[in-house]
Design a protein around this motif. Structure first.
Motif, PDB file in Angstrom:
ATOM      1  N   MET A 127      66.452  31.209  46.412  1.00 21.73           N
ATOM      2  CA  MET A 127      65.053  31.432  46.079  1.00 21.73           C
ATOM      3  C   MET A 127      64.623  30.640  44.849  1.00 21.73           C
ATOM      4  O   MET A 127      63.453  30.385  44.638  1.00 21.73           O
ATOM      5  N   THR A 128      65.570  30.272  43.985  1.00 23.13           N
ATOM      6  CA  THR A 128      65.202  29.537  42.779  1.00 23.13           C
ATOM      7  C   THR A 128      64.648  28.172  43.102  1.00 23.13           C
ATOM      8  O   THR A 128      63.904  27.592  42.322  1.00 23.13           O
ATOM      9  N   ASP A 129      65.035  27.590  44.272  1.00 21.94           N
ATOM     10  CA  ASP A 129      64.496  26.302  44.668  1.00 21.94           C
ATOM     11  C   ASP A 129      63.083  26.431  45.196  1.00 21.94           C
ATOM     12  O   ASP A 129      62.323  25.481  45.177  1.00 21.94           O
TER      13      ASP A 129
ATOM     14  N   THR B 282      58.530  19.344  50.432  1.00 22.11           N
ATOM     15  CA  THR B 282      58.752  18.041  49.792  1.00 22.11           C
ATOM     16  C   THR B 282      59.237  18.211  48.367  1.00 22.11           C
ATOM     17  O   THR B 282      60.160  17.498  47.924  1.00 22.11           O
ATOM     18  N   GLU B 283      58.647  19.121  47.628  1.00 20.63           N
ATOM     19  CA  GLU B 283      59.077  19.366  46.242  1.00 20.63           C
ATOM     20  C   GLU B 283      60.514  19.856  46.191  1.00 20.63           C
ATOM     21  O   GLU B 283      61.284  19.465  45.303  1.00 20.63           O
ATOM     22  N   ILE B 284      60.892  20.693  47.140  1.00 21.94           N
ATOM     23  CA  ILE B 284      62.262  21.213  47.180  1.00 21.94           C
ATOM     24  C   ILE B 284      63.249  20.075  47.429  1.00 21.94           C
ATOM     25  O   ILE B 284      64.286  19.969  46.765  1.00 21.94           O
ATOM     26  N   VAL B 285      62.920  19.211  48.396  1.00 21.98           N
ATOM     27  CA  VAL B 285      63.805  18.091  48.729  1.00 21.98           C
ATOM     28  C   VAL B 285      63.946  17.144  47.543  1.00 21.98           C
ATOM     29  O   VAL B 285      65.056  16.711  47.201  1.00 21.98           O
ATOM     30  N   VAL B 286      62.820  16.800  46.896  1.00 21.12           N
ATOM     31  CA  VAL B 286      62.865  15.892  45.745  1.00 21.12           C
ATOM     32  C   VAL B 286      63.670  16.509  44.610  1.00 21.12           C
ATOM     33  O   VAL B 286      64.486  15.830  43.966  1.00 21.12           O
ATOM     34  N   ARG B 287      63.484  17.802  44.370  1.00 23.85           N
ATOM     35  CA  ARG B 287      64.209  18.479  43.289  1.00 23.85           C
ATOM     36  C   ARG B 287      65.713  18.461  43.558  1.00 23.85           C
ATOM     37  O   ARG B 287      66.512  18.192  42.650  1.00 23.85           O
ATOM     38  N   ARG B 288      66.100  18.739  44.781  1.00 28.64           N
ATOM     39  CA  ARG B 288      67.528  18.720  45.117  1.00 28.64           C
ATOM     40  C   ARG B 288      68.110  17.312  44.999  1.00 28.64           C
ATOM     41  O   ARG B 288      69.233  17.137  44.536  1.00 28.64           O
ATOM     42  N   PHE B 289      67.340  16.315  45.436  1.00 31.74           N
ATOM     43  CA  PHE B 289      67.839  14.943  45.345  1.00 31.74           C
ATOM     44  C   PHE B 289      68.010  14.519  43.890  1.00 31.74           C
ATOM     45  O   PHE B 289      69.001  13.861  43.548  1.00 31.74           O
TER      46      PHE B 289
ATOM     47  N   ALA C 170      69.977  17.108  49.987  1.00 24.00           N
ATOM     48  CA  ALA C 170      68.601  17.522  49.700  1.00 24.00           C
ATOM     49  C   ALA C 170      67.932  18.143  50.917  1.00 24.00           C
ATOM     50  O   ALA C 170      67.142  19.091  50.785  1.00 24.00           O
ATOM     51  N   PHE C 171      68.240  17.641  52.098  1.00 23.62           N
ATOM     52  CA  PHE C 171      67.617  18.164  53.316  1.00 23.62           C
ATOM     53  C   PHE C 171      68.378  19.335  53.919  1.00 23.62           C
ATOM     54  O   PHE C 171      67.893  19.952  54.867  1.00 23.62           O
ATOM     55  N   ASP C 172      69.550  19.648  53.399  1.00 23.38           N
ATOM     56  CA  ASP C 172      70.360  20.742  53.933  1.00 23.38           C
ATOM     57  C   ASP C 172      69.827  22.076  53.422  1.00 23.38           C
ATOM     58  O   ASP C 172      69.926  22.358  52.228  1.00 23.38           O
ATOM     59  N   PRO C 173      69.269  22.927  54.266  1.00 24.72           N
ATOM     60  CA  PRO C 173      68.722  24.207  53.793  1.00 24.72           C
ATOM     61  C   PRO C 173      69.791  25.152  53.286  1.00 24.72           C
ATOM     62  O   PRO C 173      69.482  26.097  52.557  1.00 24.72           O
ATOM     63  N   LYS C 174      71.048  24.921  53.637  1.00 23.78           N
ATOM     64  CA  LYS C 174      72.133  25.795  53.186  1.00 23.78           C
ATOM     65  C   LYS C 174      72.762  25.307  51.886  1.00 23.78           C
ATOM     66  O   LYS C 174      73.674  25.943  51.370  1.00 23.78           O
ATOM     67  N   GLN C 175      72.255  24.143  51.377  1.00 23.43           N
ATOM     68  CA  GLN C 175      72.852  23.571  50.186  1.00 23.43           C
ATOM     69  C   GLN C 175      72.414  24.353  48.956  1.00 23.43           C
ATOM     70  O   GLN C 175      71.238  24.444  48.637  1.00 23.43           O
ATOM     71  N   THR C 176      73.352  24.921  48.249  1.00 25.77           N
ATOM     72  CA  THR C 176      73.042  25.657  47.019  1.00 25.77           C
ATOM     73  C   THR C 176      73.780  25.093  45.824  1.00 25.77           C
ATOM     74  O   THR C 176      73.390  25.311  44.681  1.00 25.77           O
ATOM     75  N   ARG C 177      74.852  24.337  46.053  1.00 21.32           N
ATOM     76  CA  ARG C 177      75.634  23.816  44.952  1.00 21.32           C
ATOM     77  C   ARG C 177      74.888  22.648  44.318  1.00 21.32           C
ATOM     78  O   ARG C 177      74.371  21.773  45.006  1.00 21.32           O
TER      79      ARG C 177
END
Length: 303
Positions: free
Chosen positions: A1-3, A27-34, A293-300
């Motif tokens: 949820m933090t993302d 889009t913001e979530i993907v950019v933030r993860r990348f 970044a596109f993996d919805p299960k990615q938390t690390r």
């Protein structure tokens, strides 16, 4: 949820203690993860610098592809990459080869991704006999020795960069089609696809407006991987003499030309080889970052 949630100062929610919660867009979530993937971000910056050097450096450098100022000179201030046997400035030739290899690699990614996405989407959406026929064709293309098929097809033409890109991209599209087909098989069972069918949407509209956009993540990752595939395949073809032909050049052709002088003039071999390695590595790291970044299960969080 933090993302997905962001705490911001609130103007109309005093009961929350002066703070509100804003939901981030996908889009913001993907950019933030990348951006958390520091190696991928650094690789992207390096790749952009390489592209700038290839096109900006060639425009500013005083010698061009065919200049012959000095015969067989080692690297110096006058010729940072040295010169070859006939006297060509090697920096000018490497810059030109870098331009051609980048064009081929990007074109391979575009052609392979577009063809593979259409191929896989049709197979996954229609299923049954269409799926079986298209996937058997994909299996046939995949099991063929790619470099041999590409060399055979390239030998029938003139060795232009766009023809090399079409051949490599067409062969690479089979792998993309299998990936996209798997994604579409899961998407076609979703409620929004059933709703689109109930509203009378055509098969073409469902594929292009609903399935393809929802498979965007794997598609982008596949495209980045195909850039590395393209530049390595072009290098192999040119090294074997079936790629870009003289008087034009590419990184692979430069490596092939310098192979005979690797012991006497090693700078001719190392400089184009270094750029091939750098592009392949940066693309792989960028693809790794995009996959996370596109993996919805990615938390690390990558460091």
């Amino acid at each position: 949820m933090t993302d997905q949630l962001e705490v911001t100062p609130a103007t109309k929610a005093p009961e929350t203690g002066g703070f509100g919660v804003r939901e981030r867009t996908q889009t913001e979530i993907v950019v933030r993860r990348f951006l958390r993937h520091k190696l991928a971000v650094g690789s992207l910056v390096l790749l952009i610098l390489i592209v700038i050097i290839a096109y900006g450096g060639a425009a500013l450098w005083k010698y061009d592809l065919h200049s012959t100022p000095d015969i067989s000179q080692p690297p110096s201030w006058e010729h940072p990459f040295g010169t070859d046997g006939p006297g060509h400035d090697w920096l000018a030739r490497v810059l030109r080869g870098l331009q051609q290899s980048i064009k081929i690699a990007l074109s391979v990614a575009l052609i392979g991704t577009v063809l593979g996405t259409i191929w896989g989407s049709i197979a996954g959406y229609f299923g049954r006999h269409v799926d079986n026929a298209l996937m058997r064709l994909a299996d046939l293309v995949i099991i063929l020795p790619g470099i041999a098929v590409a060399a055979t097809l390239a030998s029938l033409g003139e060795g232009t960069w766009w023809m090399i890109a079409v051949i490599i991209g067409g062969l690479a599209s089979a792998n993309v089609s299998r990936l996209i087909r798997g994604v579409v098989l899961s998407l076609r069972e979703q409620d929004f696809i059933e709703a689109a069918k109930a509203l009378g949407a055509s098969d073409t509209r469902i594929i292009l407006r609903h399935l393809v956009p929802n498979a965007l993540g794997p598609t982008i990752v596949s495209a980045t991987i195909l850039v590395a595939v393209g530049i390595l395949a072009e290098t192999g073809l040119s090294f074997l003499g079936f790629g870009v032909q003289s008087p034009d050049t590419s990184l692979g052709l430069l490596v092939q030309e310098a192979a005979g002088a690797v012991n006497t003039r090693p700078w001719l071999f190392y400089f184009p080889g270094l750029f091939i390695i750098l592009i392949a590595l940066t693309i792989n790291f960028i693809g790794d970052g995009l996959r996370d970044a596109f993996d919805p299960k990615q938390t690390r969080v990558r460091q």
